[in-house]
Design an enzyme around this catalytic site. Structure first.
Site, mmCIF file in Angstrom:
data_model
loop_
_atom_site.group_PDB
_atom_site.id
_atom_site.type_symbol
_atom_site.label_atom_id
_atom_site.label_comp_id
_atom_site.label_asym_id
_atom_site.label_seq_id
_atom_site.Cartn_x
_atom_site.Cartn_y
_atom_site.Cartn_z
ATOM 1 N N ASP A 109 -11.723 -4.674 13.289
ATOM 2 C CA ASP A 109 -10.858 -5.665 12.940
ATOM 3 C C ASP A 109 -11.477 -6.857 12.694
ATOM 4 O OD1 ASP A 109 -8.127 -6.852 12.563
ATOM 5 O OD2 ASP A 109 -8.753 -8.148 14.688
ATOM 6 N N CYS A 160 -0.127 7.796 32.491
ATOM 7 C CA CYS A 160 -1.415 7.529 33.087
ATOM 8 C C CYS A 160 -0.928 6.563 34.371
ATOM 9 C CB CYS A 160 -2.105 6.698 32.562
ATOM 10 S SG CYS A 160 -3.475 7.647 31.643
ATOM 11 N N HIS A 161 -1.541 6.711 35.698
ATOM 12 C CA HIS A 161 -1.141 5.872 36.919
ATOM 13 C C HIS A 161 -1.568 4.420 36.705
ATOM 14 C CE1 HIS A 161 -1.009 9.959 38.480
ATOM 15 N NE2 HIS A 161 -0.108 9.430 39.557
ATOM 16 N N MET A 180 -9.646 7.948 31.578
ATOM 17 C CA MET A 180 -8.723 7.242 30.482
ATOM 18 C C MET A 180 -8.979 5.710 30.352
ATOM 19 S SD MET A 180 -7.725 9.895 29.262
ATOM 20 C CE MET A 180 -6.807 9.027 27.826
#
Length: 168
Positions: free
Chosen positions: A127, A76-77, A112
């Site tokens: 969590d 990924c960039h 993304m």
């Protein structure tokens, strides 16, 4: 299927060269869902989870994750994001729907980053609530919408979850 852009002619992984692409306004929306026991959702709504404000922490985690996507997903960039918005909606008596909207002016998209934001927000909810509900499920992580770039606009016609629709 088109050629796989993240592999060179020998099959080795590579980062796509976006240097010659036009900078455009890009947006991506992604969604996810956390399914839980009704009692767990009630406790979230009433602020009765011992670790604190579940949705505030999950929102912050989602924003932070979007900003660090390039460190988590190979190839990924690195992007200087213009905005990341993470929102929640209660669905029925046992679901938290999550939606992230990410925007950037860039040569590459932010799908993304949006997907990472909802994933980490969902995992943060898990969590923070796992001590009261180990049956929770993270579900339906999906791209809902994408715009900008040469591939054009994508809008998921029918979502498998009731996605939060506050960003349209």
């Amino acid at each position: 299927m088109t050629d796989l852009t993240h592999f060179d002619a020998t099959g080795a992984p590579r980062m796509v060269d976006v240097g010659s692409k036009e900078v455009t306004s890009r947006l991506a929306r992604a969604g996810a869902c956390v399914v839980m026991q009704p009692e767990t959702l009630t406790r979230i709504r009433q602020g009765q989870i011992s670790k604190g404000d579940v949705l505030a922490v999950a929102r912050l985690a989602g924003i932070m994750a979007a900003k660090r996507t390039d460190e988590l997903i190979p190839l990924c960039h690195t992007l200087g994001l213009d905005s990341v918005d993470v929102r929640f909606e209660f669905e029925g008596d046992n679901q938290v729907l999550i939606e992230a909207c990410v925007k950037v002016q860039s040569r590459t998209g932010v799908e993304m980053e949006a997907l990472t934001a909802v994933s980490v927000a969902a995992l943060t909810i898990y969590d923070m609530c796992k001590s009261v509900d180990r049956t929770m499920e993270v579900a339906h992580i999906q791209l809902l919408e994408k715009s900008g770039g040469k591939s054009g606009h994508f809008l998921r016609e029918e979502s498998s979850q009731g996605a939060v629709s506050t960003h349209r």
